[in-house]
Design an enzyme around this catalytic site. Structure first.
Site, short mmCIF file in Angstrom:
data_model
loop_
_atom_site.label_atom_id
_atom_site.label_comp_id
_atom_site.label_asym_id
_atom_site.label_seq_id
_atom_site.Cartn_x
_atom_site.Cartn_y
_atom_site.Cartn_z
N ASP A 88 0.88 -1.17 0.00
CA ASP A 88 0.00 0.00 0.00
C ASP A 88 0.92 1.21 0.00
OD1 ASP A 88 -1.71 2.11 0.49
OD2 ASP A 88 -2.85 1.09 2.06
N TYR A 124 -7.07 14.57 -9.35
CA TYR A 124 -6.02 13.80 -10.02
C TYR A 124 -4.97 14.76 -10.59
CZ TYR A 124 -3.81 10.56 -13.34
OH TYR A 124 -2.90 9.80 -14.04
#
Length: 279
Positions: A63, A155
């Site tokens: 992760d 983003y």
């Protein structure tokens, strides 16, 4: 093109898209790889599709939002292969949405995955590479990190952060023999792009004539980035040049966006009628 001497590489985001394709290509060229992703099932499927030896290819769940896990990955790379020559930060997250309609959890997820994930990885790898006096860190950003893109603003912001951080890190690390390259491609035909087909907010993503393929990114990485270690690559230059211009003159976006959005909506509609990318 003659294959260079095998190197030890750590890649993120290898369960699908660009990461999955690059993993296969780099393994075929004889490099020693530690392949990571948060999706363990996808990683295991990738390994099952190839006849790789554990001496050449290792996989591990990572992760990228967890700084301690990053340190463990660097240690695993050294334990498995003796050193780390190249880090390629590919893992990313995108969910379209207008800023007045999204929740704060989306801000966290975009910045934690795309920006902080790259920062954690770069920091952990750089500490080792400086001791080695050699290394190359490749951070995948986006043309959305060169020019702001409405509808995918989170983003875009996270990729601006990746680009700015990478350019600054390159200044700091070059005197130690460590190179940093930030790669800013246009939209690439991957599951991340397929996801955007269903969001009108992402229309600008589809305003280009044609999406890049993972094979395009392969050639860019193999033929230019790995051997030449450039500071920054925008690709393709036609769209990259437009992005640079929009960055220099932000007001242009207000004039260009309506026409580009119309083009993008039309191409989104056509794209929804086609098959989706498998991985």
């Amino acid at each position: 093109m003659k294959n260079p001497a095998p190197r030890t590489m750590l890649l993120t985001g290898c369960a699908s898209g660009i990461g999955r394709h690059l993993a296969s290509v780099l393994a075929a060229r004889g490099h020693r790889l530690l392949l990571t992703d948060i999706d363990e099932v996808g990683l295991k499927a990738l390994v099952a599709a190839h006849n790789w030896s554990p001496e050449q290819v290792q996989i591990a769940r990572l992760d990228v939002r967890d700084s301690q896990s990053w340190q463990a990955m660097i240690e695993l790379a050294v334990q498995s292969f003796g050193r780390l020559d190249v880090l390629i930060n590919i893992a990313g997250y995108l969910k379209p949405g207008y800023i007045h309609e999204i929740g704060p959890e989306q801000i966290d997820r975009h910045m934690d995955t795309n920006a902080k994930g790259v920062m954690y990885g770069t920091q952990a790898a750089a500490a080792l590479m400086v001791r080695q006096k050699q290394g190359h860190i490749i951070n995948i950003a986006s043309l959305a990190g060169v020019a702001p893109i409405g509808g995918i603003g989170l983003y875009s912001a996270s990729k601006f952060a990746v680009r700015g951080f990478s350019l600054a890190a390159a200044q700091e690390l070059r005197p130690h023999g460590v190179y940093v390259t930030v790669v800013c491609p246009d939209a690439v035909q991957t599951p991340m792009l397929d996801l955007q087909l269903d969001y009108k907010e992402a229309a600008l993503t589809f305003s280009g004539a044609k999406a890049l393929t993972v094979q395009d990114i392969e050639r860019l990485i193999i033929e230019k980035v790995l051997p030449k270690k450039p500071l920054e690559v925008v690709y393709p230059w036609s769209r990259g040049g437009l992005a640079k211009l929009a960055s220099f003159f932000p007001g242009l976006s207000h004039f260009l966006a309506p026409a580009l959005t119309k083009i993008g909506l039309s191409r989104q509609a056509r794209g929804r009628g086609k098959g989706r990318t498998e991985d």
